[in-house]
Design a protein around this motif. Structure first.
Motif, PDB file in Angstrom:
ATOM      1  N   GLN A   1      87.112  72.828  49.028  1.00 17.45           N
ATOM      2  CA  GLN A   1      88.632  72.500  48.588  1.00 17.45           C
ATOM      3  C   GLN A   1      88.934  72.305  46.809  1.00 17.45           C
ATOM      4  O   GLN A   1      88.698  72.677  46.610  1.00 17.45           O
ATOM      5  CB  GLN A   1      88.546  70.736  49.428  1.00 17.45           C
ATOM      6  CG  GLN A   1      88.495  71.159  50.621  1.00 17.45           C
ATOM      7  CD  GLN A   1      88.025  69.666  51.135  1.00 17.45           C
ATOM      8  OE1 GLN A   1      86.521  68.994  50.092  1.00 17.45           O
ATOM      9  NE2 GLN A   1      88.232  68.640  52.098  1.00 17.45           N
ATOM     10  N   ALA A   2      90.752  72.522  47.039  1.00 11.14           N
ATOM     11  CA  ALA A   2      90.752  72.622  45.518  1.00 11.14           C
ATOM     12  C   ALA A   2      91.126  71.565  45.761  1.00 11.14           C
ATOM     13  O   ALA A   2      90.425  70.423  45.727  1.00 11.14           O
ATOM     14  CB  ALA A   2      92.538  72.157  46.093  1.00 11.14           C
ATOM     15  N   GLY A   3      90.676  71.714  43.802  1.00 11.72           N
ATOM     16  CA  GLY A   3      90.259  70.231  42.944  1.00 11.72           C
ATOM     17  C   GLY A   3      89.391  70.834  42.028  1.00 11.72           C
ATOM     18  O   GLY A   3      89.164  72.549  41.605  1.00 11.72           O
ATOM     19  N   THR A   4      88.510  69.874  41.581  1.00 10.06           N
ATOM     20  CA  THR A   4      87.600  70.298  40.434  1.00 10.06           C
ATOM     21  C   THR A   4      86.421  71.553  40.847  1.00 10.06           C
ATOM     22  O   THR A   4      85.368  70.691  41.703  1.00 10.06           O
ATOM     23  CB  THR A   4      87.846  69.328  39.281  1.00 10.06           C
ATOM     24  OG1 THR A   4      88.431  68.446  39.295  1.00 10.06           O
ATOM     25  CG2 THR A   4      87.121  69.822  38.078  1.00 10.06           C
ATOM     26  N   THR A   5      86.280  72.086  39.838  1.00 10.04           N
ATOM     27  CA  THR A   5      84.346  72.711  40.140  1.00 10.04           C
ATOM     28  C   THR A   5      83.517  72.469  38.925  1.00 10.04           C
ATOM     29  O   THR A   5      84.250  72.759  37.881  1.00 10.04           O
ATOM     30  CB  THR A   5      84.876  74.089  41.198  1.00 10.04           C
ATOM     31  OG1 THR A   5      85.764  75.373  40.104  1.00 10.04           O
ATOM     32  CG2 THR A   5      85.682  73.739  42.246  1.00 10.04           C
ATOM     33  N   LYS A   6      82.325  72.758  39.682  1.00 12.39           N
ATOM     34  CA  LYS A   6      81.515  72.946  38.350  1.00 12.39           C
ATOM     35  C   LYS A   6      80.966  74.284  38.962  1.00 12.39           C
ATOM     36  O   LYS A   6      80.177  73.487  39.524  1.00 12.39           O
ATOM     37  CB  LYS A   6      80.664  71.648  38.027  1.00 12.39           C
ATOM     38  CG  LYS A   6      82.265  70.676  37.608  1.00 12.39           C
ATOM     39  CD  LYS A   6      81.145  70.942  35.914  1.00 12.39           C
ATOM     40  CE  LYS A   6      81.689  70.073  35.203  1.00 12.39           C
ATOM     41  NZ  LYS A   6      83.134  70.214  35.123  1.00 12.39           N
ATOM     42  N   VAL A   7      80.638  75.213  37.651  1.00 15.03           N
ATOM     43  CA  VAL A   7      79.023  75.504  38.030  1.00 15.03           C
ATOM     44  C   VAL A   7      77.859  74.878  37.855  1.00 15.03           C
ATOM     45  O   VAL A   7      77.388  73.981  36.976  1.00 15.03           O
ATOM     46  CB  VAL A   7      79.274  77.164  36.705  1.00 15.03           C
ATOM     47  CG1 VAL A   7      78.093  77.917  36.847  1.00 15.03           C
ATOM     48  CG2 VAL A   7      80.538  78.092  37.062  1.00 15.03           C
ATOM     49  N   ILE A   8      77.250  75.341  39.148  1.00 15.05           N
ATOM     50  CA  ILE A   8      76.175  75.044  38.674  1.00 15.05           C
ATOM     51  C   ILE A   8      74.549  76.169  38.920  1.00 15.05           C
ATOM     52  O   ILE A   8      75.449  77.351  39.809  1.00 15.05           O
ATOM     53  CB  ILE A   8      75.590  74.023  39.954  1.00 15.05           C
ATOM     54  CG1 ILE A   8      75.409  74.632  41.504  1.00 15.05           C
ATOM     55  CG2 ILE A   8      75.826  72.652  40.202  1.00 15.05           C
ATOM     56  CD1 ILE A   8      74.978  73.683  42.365  1.00 15.05           C
ATOM     57  N   ASN A   9      74.116  75.697  38.127  1.00 14.97           N
ATOM     58  CA  ASN A   9      72.666  76.649  37.711  1.00 14.97           C
ATOM     59  C   ASN A   9      71.460  76.495  38.627  1.00 14.97           C
ATOM     60  O   ASN A   9      70.615  75.997  38.691  1.00 14.97           O
ATOM     61  CB  ASN A   9      72.606  77.185  36.724  1.00 14.97           C
ATOM     62  CG  ASN A   9      73.172  77.763  35.569  1.00 14.97           C
ATOM     63  OD1 ASN A   9      74.103  78.696  36.160  1.00 14.97           O
ATOM     64  ND2 ASN A   9      73.857  76.847  34.535  1.00 14.97           N
ATOM     65  N   LEU A  10      71.015  77.909  39.283  1.00 12.33           N
ATOM     66  CA  LEU A  10      69.951  76.931  40.432  1.00 12.33           C
ATOM     67  C   LEU A  10      68.937  78.764  40.976  1.00 12.33           C
ATOM     68  O   LEU A  10      69.099  79.640  40.277  1.00 12.33           O
ATOM     69  CB  LEU A  10      71.012  76.808  41.992  1.00 12.33           C
ATOM     70  CG  LEU A  10      71.096  77.749  42.442  1.00 12.33           C
ATOM     71  CD1 LEU A  10      70.116  78.720  43.517  1.00 12.33           C
ATOM     72  CD2 LEU A  10      72.534  76.980  43.040  1.00 12.33           C
ATOM     73  N   SER A  11      67.678  78.144  40.619  1.00 12.38           N
ATOM     74  CA  SER A  11      67.020  78.913  41.487  1.00 12.38           C
ATOM     75  C   SER A  11      66.420  79.507  42.245  1.00 12.38           C
ATOM     76  O   SER A  11      66.242  78.485  43.108  1.00 12.38           O
ATOM     77  CB  SER A  11      65.939  79.430  39.913  1.00 12.38           C
ATOM     78  OG  SER A  11      65.739  79.579  39.161  1.00 12.38           O
TER      79      SER A  11
ATOM     80  N   PRO B   1      82.580  71.954  44.298  1.00 12.89           N
ATOM     81  CA  PRO B   1      83.188  70.887  44.387  1.00 12.89           C
ATOM     82  C   PRO B   1      82.501  70.213  43.328  1.00 12.89           C
ATOM     83  O   PRO B   1      81.253  69.532  43.075  1.00 12.89           O
ATOM     84  CB  PRO B   1      83.664  70.259  45.304  1.00 12.89           C
ATOM     85  CG  PRO B   1      83.076  71.540  46.362  1.00 12.89           C
ATOM     86  CD  PRO B   1      82.690  71.886  45.691  1.00 12.89           C
ATOM     87  N   GLU B   2      83.027  69.277  42.178  1.00 11.40           N
ATOM     88  CA  GLU B   2      82.437  68.267  41.020  1.00 11.40           C
ATOM     89  C   GLU B   2      82.456  67.265  41.655  1.00 11.40           C
ATOM     90  O   GLU B   2      80.957  66.282  41.442  1.00 11.40           O
ATOM     91  CB  GLU B   2      83.762  68.206  40.348  1.00 11.40           C
ATOM     92  CG  GLU B   2      83.204  67.433  39.157  1.00 11.40           C
ATOM     93  CD  GLU B   2      84.347  67.419  37.788  1.00 11.40           C
ATOM     94  OE1 GLU B   2      83.632  67.131  36.476  1.00 11.40           O
ATOM     95  OE2 GLU B   2      85.275  67.250  38.239  1.00 11.40           O
ATOM     96  N   LYS B   3      82.828  67.214  43.293  1.00 16.03           N
ATOM     97  CA  LYS B   3      82.486  65.373  43.624  1.00 16.03           C
ATOM     98  C   LYS B   3      80.723  66.054  44.602  1.00 16.03           C
ATOM     99  O   LYS B   3      80.484  64.444  44.896  1.00 16.03           O
ATOM    100  CB  LYS B   3      83.310  65.888  45.229  1.00 16.03           C
ATOM    101  CG  LYS B   3      85.199  64.765  44.541  1.00 16.03           C
ATOM    102  CD  LYS B   3      85.729  64.500  45.819  1.00 16.03           C
ATOM    103  CE  LYS B   3      85.543  65.384  46.615  1.00 16.03           C
ATOM    104  NZ  LYS B   3      87.135  66.047  46.297  1.00 16.03           N
ATOM    105  N   MET B   4      80.572  66.771  44.374  1.00 17.84           N
ATOM    106  CA  MET B   4      78.687  67.029  45.490  1.00 17.84           C
ATOM    107  C   MET B   4      78.133  67.063  44.122  1.00 17.84           C
ATOM    108  O   MET B   4      76.817  66.548  44.870  1.00 17.84           O
ATOM    109  CB  MET B   4      79.231  68.581  45.553  1.00 17.84           C
ATOM    110  CG  MET B   4      79.529  69.144  47.286  1.00 17.84           C
ATOM    111  SD  MET B   4      79.363  70.637  47.313  1.00 17.84           S
ATOM    112  CE  MET B   4      79.759  71.237  49.192  1.00 17.84           C
TER     113      MET B   4
END
Length: 129
Positions: free
Chosen positions: A70-80, A22-25
């Protein structure tokens, strides 16, 4: 203790992943990485930490089974993460399916770990412990 983690991880095989959150995160994640004493280049250590914390929880499988975005805007984060941790995530996904009877994926495990860390950090801030 932190230095020891770094030296042991730097020699290990690393897996890259993309996880939808979630973008809020996003800003909360950055804040927690910083307050944990890691810089932007050390995100891997933070992800290792929070996943280790999740795996150590007694209700680990239940928490993962209950996770939902939760419904709403999500973003993809890249991690290792290290290959060891990646394998542990895979094993955990299988156990959740057997124990809780629901199909989850690696992203769910990582999101659960993030959420649990953010909840615990919040509690610490509020109670001042």
């Amino acid at each position: 203790a932190m230095v020891r983690i770094k030296s042991s991880i730097s020699a290990k095989a690393i897996k890259r992943m993309a996880v939808r959150v979630p973008e809020k995160m996003l800003s909360k994640i950055s804040d927690d990485i910083e307050s944990s004493g890691y810089n932007k280049k050390q995100r891997l250590f933070w992800f290792e930490d929070i996943l280790t914390e999740l795996f150590e929880k007694e209700d680990c499988y239940y928490l993962i089974a209950e996770e939902f975005i939760q419904a709403g805007t999500t973003k993809v984060i890249n991690l290792s993460i290290t290959l060891d941790t990646f394998k542990k995530i895979d094993k955990t996904v299988k156990i959740v399916e057997e124990k809780e009877g629901c199909k989850k994926d690696r992203s769910t495990v990582i999101r659960t770990a993030i959420l649990q860390r953010l909840i615990n950090s919040n509690i610490k801030i509020k109670t001042g412990s």
